[in-house]
Enzyme design. Structure first.
Site, PDB file in Angstrom:
ATOM      1  N   ILE A  12     -29.302  83.617  64.414  1.00  0.00           N
ATOM      2  CA  ILE A  12     -30.571  82.965  64.767  1.00  0.00           C
ATOM      3  C   ILE A  12     -30.371  81.511  65.162  1.00  0.00           C
ATOM      4  CG2 ILE A  12     -32.019  84.461  63.344  1.00  0.00           C
ATOM      5  CD1 ILE A  12     -31.968  82.350  61.171  1.00  0.00           C
ATOM      6  N   GLY A  13     -29.133  81.029  65.114  1.00  0.00           N
ATOM      7  CA  GLY A  13     -28.905  79.648  65.533  1.00  0.00           C
ATOM      8  C   GLY A  13     -27.469  79.226  65.344  1.00  0.00           C
ATOM      9  N   HIS A  14     -27.146  78.114  65.948  1.00  0.00           N
ATOM     10  CA  HIS A  14     -25.811  77.533  65.844  1.00  0.00           C
ATOM     11  C   HIS A  14     -25.966  76.091  65.386  1.00  0.00           C
ATOM     12  CE1 HIS A  14     -23.749  80.875  67.977  1.00  0.00           C
ATOM     13  NE2 HIS A  14     -24.931  80.988  68.560  1.00  0.00           N
ATOM     14  N   GLY A  15     -25.469  75.795  64.194  1.00  0.00           N
ATOM     15  CA  GLY A  15     -25.561  74.442  63.674  1.00  0.00           C
ATOM     16  C   GLY A  15     -24.254  73.709  63.871  1.00  0.00           C
ATOM     17  N   ALA A  16     -24.173  72.511  63.301  1.00  0.00           N
ATOM     18  CA  ALA A  16     -22.946  71.736  63.382  1.00  0.00           C
ATOM     19  C   ALA A  16     -21.843  72.471  62.615  1.00  0.00           C
ATOM     20  CB  ALA A  16     -23.169  70.345  62.806  1.00  0.00           C
TER      21      ALA A  16
ATOM     22  N   GLY B 268     -21.005  75.563  62.415  1.00  0.00           N
ATOM     23  CA  GLY B 268     -21.319  76.820  61.755  1.00  0.00           C
ATOM     24  C   GLY B 268     -22.349  77.631  62.499  1.00  0.00           C
TER      25      GLY B 268
ATOM     26  N   VAL C 130     -25.630  80.374  62.068  1.00  0.00           N
ATOM     27  CA  VAL C 130     -26.691  80.696  61.115  1.00  0.00           C
ATOM     28  C   VAL C 130     -27.156  82.130  61.362  1.00  0.00           C
ATOM     29  CG1 VAL C 130     -28.933  80.025  60.199  1.00  0.00           C
ATOM     30  CG2 VAL C 130     -27.406  78.279  61.130  1.00  0.00           C
TER      31      VAL C 130
ATOM     32  N   ASP D 162     -27.744  63.482  63.297  1.00  0.00           N
ATOM     33  CA  ASP D 162     -27.983  64.544  64.300  1.00  0.00           C
ATOM     34  C   ASP D 162     -29.456  64.935  64.321  1.00  0.00           C
ATOM     35  OD1 ASP D 162     -27.139  66.156  66.347  1.00  0.00           O
ATOM     36  OD2 ASP D 162     -26.436  67.786  65.061  1.00  0.00           O
TER      37      ASP D 162
END
Length: 719
Positions: free
Chosen positions: A394-398, A400, A402, A511
């Site tokens: 559901i997402g791409h963080g710093a 990592g 998600v 960020d």
């Protein structure tokens, strides 16, 4: 005429009548399933096509697409006949799945449909291929009965959420609706979903049951009375319809069986048969696939046969050894015991060494994060994310990725962040874990727990049902209302004020951007992703590091010195304020003419130019259609410019920003012309001669002068 003759005539007529009636009823019966259908039995319309034996309703594209498709049983099904006072009973069972190469993109959905037309496909997006935008109230394309499975929350059609089932009667506004989350069904999970739809012609009861299991639930998800004869003609087509809305979502029907009749059998609520447990022995090239075979149960004949064979084999081996005499048997036993003891010794040594290493590693890790709320097991989180399935991303963080997860013990839906396997990624995750584990604020994403097993580091957060601010601004079908935007900006300001001035140690986020601001069920802002955050003591100068962040949000002094302070977060917040108010991204590509290359448009520079020309309100998002208070909009835009001052010393604190937004303090005077900040090279981490950057590249800077003026650079992602 004698009584006997009359009796014979009556019996003969009755017999003929019953035979004729039985013929009429039999001729009105329709029954089929995927095991008997061929291509000639199906009609594919629009984007619908076959894919490895399944029916895909939408196109298989790696790039976002908007389209619609239908698949129909090629023969019309009788739903009314003059000889019966009620419509046909019917029952259908089907298995489907919804998957997405990019789960963060907007979805669409699919529907089981009963339609008088076998030629028309409706519009894409929220219309699910059922209805056309320019013909919403009449025409053959608008007449239908459908059970929708919607993955897109469309306010226009009064959808309750983006994971629901609904009954549509000639309208995209569902007359009956059910939350699939209540049945622990997640349409976007990519898992196979089973559905049973039943209608009793005489009882006029409509039932919809949904489950991951092949066993139909005892109680239907939806059950309601329906006068179906008001919405069907004598003959109707049955099938499926699906659509996408600027996404890579695919909709696959893997099994389908259907049965209808005018007799009383289906009126009792019996279901269409589920898929058989065996496949076709010789499937033809144009046949639709049957479902995979089930494993034989433990007590089956197959298992019994295998057991008997194994016993016979063992008995044969035993007899061969006995023929060699007791010496041979003793030798074999002695050699086997020696090998077994040797193997056991090696295993124990390796196991103990590994356990000591793991315990030492995990003990060292645990000492760094002793304040964490809860430790999850790797097995639990792996199961929650379906083995970290790509469809759950559901997402791409710093540093990592998600995943969406469903905890088996509680049924809670969570977000699971998985550390990248690089050493840098691990360090950033440890930083995030040690920082956020000590933070408590209503406008921060809440950390539920963590896991460190098998070389993996995992963080478990509350899942935000309304996604990120970035998606709400730029990917939603309906524009985000101004009251929501104002509330979100105040929430982010409160979170940053807490991080900067109310924590035991000051936290610099580094960020702050729209994609890291999550929205809960009430559209309250929750700041997340602390992978780049730094924790320092109050009144201490931060160390210089490599600049990290995203283009359009980076403060000029941070880019040049590498020193992140609370004022660099304030600049990033200012960019978010202008983004929310204008509905424009901080850096956008613009093409001035045909054949010309794209140029980068800087949002901060653009708003400054409007302010200089006394046209500040022109920056307001045109999609709001002026549905806002002009004084409030002007104040918010001025706050954004005040936070975007090139000189960090002139920018307000986040506590002051909160006071401005709630009306407890006045917005400082913002000069009409954007000031120019001056930096000395003795304080620069990087030197400045000229900048080489584009919307998708890295920035390169160098200089030989002793002092330079900085008036804003358009930069991309810096790491």
């Amino acid at each position: 005429m004698s009584q006997r003759i009359r009796s014979v005539i009556f019996t003969t007529v009755l017999h003929l009548y019953l035979c004729f009636s039985n013929f009429l009823i039999t001729s009105a019966v329709t029954e089929f399933d995927f095991g008997t259908l061929t291509l000639s039995s199906l009609k594919l319309l629009g984007d619908a096509h076959l894919n490895n034996g399944s029916v895909r309703l939408t196109r298989d594209l790696a790039v976002p697409n908007s389209g619609a498709g239908r698949v129909l049983y090629s023969k019309p099904v009788r739903f009314k006949q003059p000889s019966t006072p009620f419509p046909a009973s019917f029952s259908t069972f089907f298995t489907f799945s919804v998957s997405n190469l990019n789960p963060s993109s907007i979805g669409g959905g699919l529907a089981f449909i009963i339609s008088p037309d076998d030629e028309v496909v409706g519009d894409a997006g929220g219309f699910l291929g059922l209805q056309s935008l320019d013909d919403p109230g009449s025409g053959s394309g608008s007449s239908f009965v459908a059970v929708e499975f919607d993955t897109l929350m469309d306010v226009e059609f009064k959808d309750i959420n983006s994971n629901h089932v609904g009954l549509d009667l000639n309208s995209m506004v569902s007359s009956q609706v059910g939350d699939l989350g209540a049945a622990d069904i997640d349409l976007k999970s990519g898992d196979l979903v089973n559905c049973w739809i039943e209608f009793g012609g005489s009882s006029r009861v409509f039932n919809i049951s949904v489950s991951y299991s092949n066993l139909k639930p005892r109680d239907p998800l939806l059950s309601f009375p329906l006068d179906l004869d008001q919405f069907v003609n004598d003959f109707m087509y049955v099938g499926f319809s699906g659509s996408t809305q600027g996404s890579t979502e695919t909709h696959s029907v893997d099994w389908w069986s259907f049965s209808s009749s005018f007799d009383s059998i289906l009126s009792t609520g019996s279901a269409a048969p589920p898929p058989p447990t065996t496949t076709l022995m010789n499937p033809t090239a144009n046949s639709v696939k049957s479902p995979p075979p089930s494993l034989p149960p433990t007590g089956s004949a197959s298992a019994s046969s295998t057991s008997t064979t194994q016993k016979n084999s063992k008995s044969s081996c035993h007899n061969q050894l006995c023929k060699q005499g007791p010496g041979a048997v003793a030798g074999v036993v002695t050699a086997g015991a020696f090998v077994l003891a040797l193997f056991a010794g090696v295993f124990v040594w390796v196991y103990n060494k590994k356990i000591r290493h793991v315990k030492k590693s995990e003990s060292s890790f645990a000492s760094d994060v002793i304040k964490m709320p809860k430790e999850f097991s790797y097995r639990e989180l792996k199961a929650a994310t379906k083995c970290f399935n790509a469809n759950r991303v559901i997402g791409h963080g710093a540093f990592g990725i998600v995943y969406k997860g469903i905890l088996s013990e509680t049924g809670d839906i969570v977000a699971v962040k998985r550390c990248s396997h690089s050493s840098q990624g691990k360090n950033e995750f440890l930083s995030e874990l040690s920082i956020i584990g000590t933070l408590r604020h209503r406008n921060l994403v809440r950390l539920q727990g963590w896991c460190h097993e098998k070389g993996e580091i995992l963080l478990v957060y509350d899942l935000m049902p309304n996604g990120s601010l970035d998606k709400a601004l730029f990917e939603a079908r309906m524009p985000l209302p101004w009251p929501h935007r104002r509330k979100i900006l105040l929430g982010v300001a409160s979170a940053l004020a807490y991080l900067h001035q109310e924590c035991e140690n000051q936290v610099i986020h580094r960020d702050v951007k729209a994609s890291n601001i999550m929205l809960d069920e009430g559209f309250n802002a929750r700041l997340g992703d602390f992978g780049l955050a730094r924790q320092i003591e109050h009144d201490k100068s931060p160390d210089a590091t490599a600049a990290a962040g995203t283009m359009g949000y980076l403060a000029p002094e941070y880019l040049l010195t590498g020193r992140a302070t609370e004022k660099t977060d304030v600049f990033s917040y200012g960019a978010v304020v202008l983004e929310v108010a204008s509905g424009r991204r901080p850096i956008e590509k613009e093409v001035s003419g045909v054949g010309k290359t794209a140029a980068c448009s800087n949002l901060v520079e653009w708003v400054w130019s409007l302010h200089r020309d006394e046209r500040l309100l022109t920056a307001a998002d045109p999609r709001l259609e002026a549905q806002f208070d002009e004084a409030e909009m002007r104040k918010v835009l001025l706050v954004g410019l005040a936070c975007s001052q090139p000189d960090p010393n002139v920018r307000p604190t986040m506590r002051a920003v909160v006071q401005m937004l709630v009306g407890e303090a006045e917005v400082p005077i913002v000069p009409k012309t954007k000031p120019t900040a001056t930096f000395s090279t003795s304080h620069l981490l990087l030197s400045l001669q000229d900048s080489v950057s584009d919307c998708n590249g890295m920035i390169t800077i160098s200089t030989s002068s002793s002092e330079n003026s900085f008036n804003g650079l358009g930069v991309d992602h810096i790491v």
